[in-house]
Design a protein around this motif. Structure first.
Motif, short mmCIF file in Angstrom:
data_model
loop_
_atom_site.label_atom_id
_atom_site.label_comp_id
_atom_site.label_asym_id
_atom_site.label_seq_id
_atom_site.Cartn_x
_atom_site.Cartn_y
_atom_site.Cartn_z
N THR A 100 0.80 -1.23 0.00
CA THR A 100 0.00 0.00 0.00
C THR A 100 0.84 1.28 0.00
O THR A 100 0.38 2.31 -0.47
CB THR A 100 -0.95 0.03 1.23
OG1 THR A 100 -0.19 -0.28 2.38
CG2 THR A 100 -2.08 -0.96 1.07
N THR A 101 2.04 1.22 0.56
CA THR A 101 2.88 2.43 0.55
C THR A 101 3.89 2.27 -0.58
O THR A 101 4.86 1.52 -0.47
CB THR A 101 3.58 2.62 1.92
OG1 THR A 101 2.55 2.74 2.91
CG2 THR A 101 4.45 3.85 1.94
N VAL A 102 3.62 2.95 -1.68
CA VAL A 102 4.42 2.77 -2.89
C VAL A 102 4.97 4.13 -3.34
O VAL A 102 4.20 5.05 -3.61
CB VAL A 102 3.57 2.14 -4.03
CG1 VAL A 102 4.39 2.02 -5.32
CG2 VAL A 102 3.02 0.79 -3.62
N ILE A 103 6.30 4.24 -3.36
CA ILE A 103 6.94 5.48 -3.77
C ILE A 103 7.51 5.27 -5.17
O ILE A 103 8.32 4.35 -5.39
CB ILE A 103 8.08 5.87 -2.78
CG1 ILE A 103 7.48 6.23 -1.41
CG2 ILE A 103 8.89 7.06 -3.28
CD1 ILE A 103 7.13 5.10 -0.54
N VAL A 104 7.07 6.08 -6.11
CA VAL A 104 7.52 5.92 -7.50
C VAL A 104 8.50 7.03 -7.85
O VAL A 104 8.14 8.20 -7.87
CB VAL A 104 6.31 5.95 -8.47
CG1 VAL A 104 6.79 5.94 -9.92
CG2 VAL A 104 5.39 4.76 -8.21
N ASP A 105 9.75 6.64 -8.09
CA ASP A 105 10.73 7.59 -8.64
C ASP A 105 10.71 7.33 -10.15
O ASP A 105 11.19 6.29 -10.60
CB ASP A 105 12.12 7.30 -8.03
CG ASP A 105 13.15 8.32 -8.51
OD1 ASP A 105 12.76 9.38 -9.04
OD2 ASP A 105 14.36 8.06 -8.35
N PRO A 106 10.13 8.25 -10.91
CA PRO A 106 9.91 7.96 -12.34
C PRO A 106 11.18 8.13 -13.17
O PRO A 106 11.27 9.03 -14.02
CB PRO A 106 8.83 8.97 -12.73
CG PRO A 106 9.08 10.14 -11.84
CD PRO A 106 9.64 9.60 -10.54
N VAL A 107 12.15 7.26 -12.94
CA VAL A 107 13.46 7.35 -13.60
C VAL A 107 13.29 7.23 -15.12
O VAL A 107 12.67 6.28 -15.60
CB VAL A 107 14.37 6.21 -13.09
CG1 VAL A 107 15.65 6.13 -13.91
CG2 VAL A 107 14.67 6.39 -11.61
N MET A 108 13.80 8.20 -15.85
CA MET A 108 13.66 8.17 -17.32
C MET A 108 14.98 8.28 -18.05
O MET A 108 15.22 7.61 -19.04
CB MET A 108 12.73 9.30 -17.77
CG MET A 108 11.30 9.05 -17.31
SD MET A 108 10.18 10.32 -17.85
CE MET A 108 8.77 9.92 -16.81
N GLU A 222 11.98 5.99 5.65
CA GLU A 222 11.27 6.63 6.76
C GLU A 222 9.80 6.22 6.77
O GLU A 222 9.21 6.00 7.83
CB GLU A 222 11.40 8.15 6.68
CG GLU A 222 12.83 8.66 6.79
CD GLU A 222 13.60 8.07 7.95
OE1 GLU A 222 14.58 7.35 7.72
OE2 GLU A 222 13.21 8.33 9.11
N LEU A 223 9.21 6.08 5.58
CA LEU A 223 7.81 5.65 5.51
C LEU A 223 7.68 4.19 5.93
O LEU A 223 6.68 3.80 6.55
CB LEU A 223 7.24 5.89 4.11
CG LEU A 223 7.13 7.38 3.71
CD1 LEU A 223 6.70 7.51 2.26
CD2 LEU A 223 6.15 8.14 4.62
N ALA A 224 8.71 3.39 5.65
CA ALA A 224 8.70 1.98 6.07
C ALA A 224 8.67 1.88 7.60
O ALA A 224 8.17 0.91 8.15
CB ALA A 224 9.92 1.24 5.51
N LYS A 225 9.22 2.90 8.26
CA LYS A 225 9.21 2.92 9.73
C LYS A 225 7.94 3.57 10.25
O LYS A 225 7.84 3.88 11.44
CB LYS A 225 10.45 3.68 10.24
CG LYS A 225 11.75 2.93 9.97
CD LYS A 225 12.97 3.64 10.54
CE LYS A 225 13.41 4.79 9.67
NZ LYS A 225 14.73 5.36 10.06
#
Ligand SMILES: Nc1ncnc2c1ncn2[C@@H]1O[C@H](COP(=O)(O)OP(=O)(O)OP(=O)(O)O)[C@@H](O)[C@H]1O
Ligand SMILES: Cc1ncc(CO)c(N)n1
Length: 286
Positions: A100-108, A222-225
């Motif tokens: 549910t906690t998904v961080i997307v770094d949109p690497v291009m 940090e969000l994982a914690k």
């Protein structure tokens, strides 16, 4: 209490400053156990990307299933995804394992200009992955490619963030590394209309390989914690500032940042207060 686990789904950078390597080093620094699923292998150093090979789809799926079957990551981060097929597989895993906690770094594109995401996959990223994402962390060129809007000043930056929120992503952080001015300012805006910005003095350094990966990995840790979004953003900004401020001077090109610097040289708190600690501005992002 179980030890927090974070998952990175990204490409390998043989040069160690970006990609999976940056993510795992950062997770370790922040007291989070890192697990990983490789999407691609790059032959890369501080001078550029020499070769890219995608991991075969069945092997990527097997990695995601191995993790999903045995770990409960409390935050998941995506980095280099390469193509639409990979994005579809990642979306399937997010659904299958209820991440549910998904961080997307949109690497291009890598710093040297090498493409790390096929042009036609940008639409898959915005239409399939962003609706599942908690936070997306584009730099300015990535934001322009995802929205089709040119960013020239603060008001166009804000408009592009509003446009990207229409994808369904919960929050957008527009990073300021590619902008100009004395401060490196990252802008935050979410679906509820909450906004803030994080600024640090812009450092005159070319040792910037992997800044985006490192920033989003710190945020993920940090969000994982289970820290709040605002606290996580503040730590991530301090972490990347320290990593840029104390360079390692490795390689002949854009050197890596110093992933241990935040721990070694100060955390911007109490007695260790760092002169370069970020300024957190609340209120309007204009
Ligand atoms: N010269 C600098 N001084 C201070 N902070 C910086 C500088 N350059 C980038 N940053 C910060 O680093 C973080 C990453 O931003 P940036 O825009 O460089 O990401 P990126 O382009 O995705 O990086 P990369 O493609 O190298 O992974 C942001 O918090 C940004 O403000
Ligand atoms: C593998 C990989 N992921 C991300 C980036 C972006 O910094 C890079 N250069 N290489």
């Amino acid at each position: 209490m179980t030890y927090p686990v974070a998952l990175t789904i990204a490409g390998s950078d043989s040069g160690g400053g970006a990609g999976i390597q940056a993510d795992l080093k950062t997770f370790q620094e922040r007291g989070v156990f890192g697990v990983s699923a490789l999407t691609a292998v790059t032959a890369q150093n501080t001078l550029g990307v020499q070769r890219v090979g995608m991991v075969e789809p069945a092997l990527l799926k097997a990695q995601l299933d191995s993790i999903g079957a045995d770990f409960q990551p409390t935050a998941v981060k995506t980095g280099m995804l390469g193509d639409s097929f990979t994005i579809e597989q990642v979306v399937q895993a997010i659904d299958a394992y209820s991440w549910t906690t998904v961080i997307v770094d949109p690497v291009m594109v890598a710093k040297g200009g090498h493409t790390l995401l096929e042009q036609e996959a940008i639409e898959s990223l915005t239409q399939l992955l962003l609706p599942k994402a908690s936070i997306v962390t584009p730099n300015v060129p990535e934001m322009e490619l995802m929205t089709g809007l040119k960013i020239e000043g603060d008001s166009s930056a804000r408009k592009s963030m509003e446009a990207l929120l229409k994808s369904g992503v919960t929050a957008v952080i527009l990073k300021g590394g590619h902008r100009t001015g004395p401060l490196a300012t990252d802008l935050y805006l979410d679906q509820s209309g909450r906004e803030f910005s994080l600024s640090t003095p812009r450092l005159a350094t070319h040792q910037t390989h992997g800044t985006g990966c490192t920033f989003s990995a710190a945020l993920t840790a940090e969000l994982a914690k289970d820290h709040s979004v605002e606290a996580a953003c503040t730590v991530a900004k301090r972490f990347i500032q320290a990593a840029l401020q104390y360079p390692l001077s490795l390689g002949a090109g854009h050197g890596p940042t110093h992933h241990a610097a935040y721990r070694v040289y100060g955390q911007g708190e109490g007695e260790k207060q760092d002169a370069q600690a970020p300024i957190l501005h609340y209120g309007h992002v204009r």
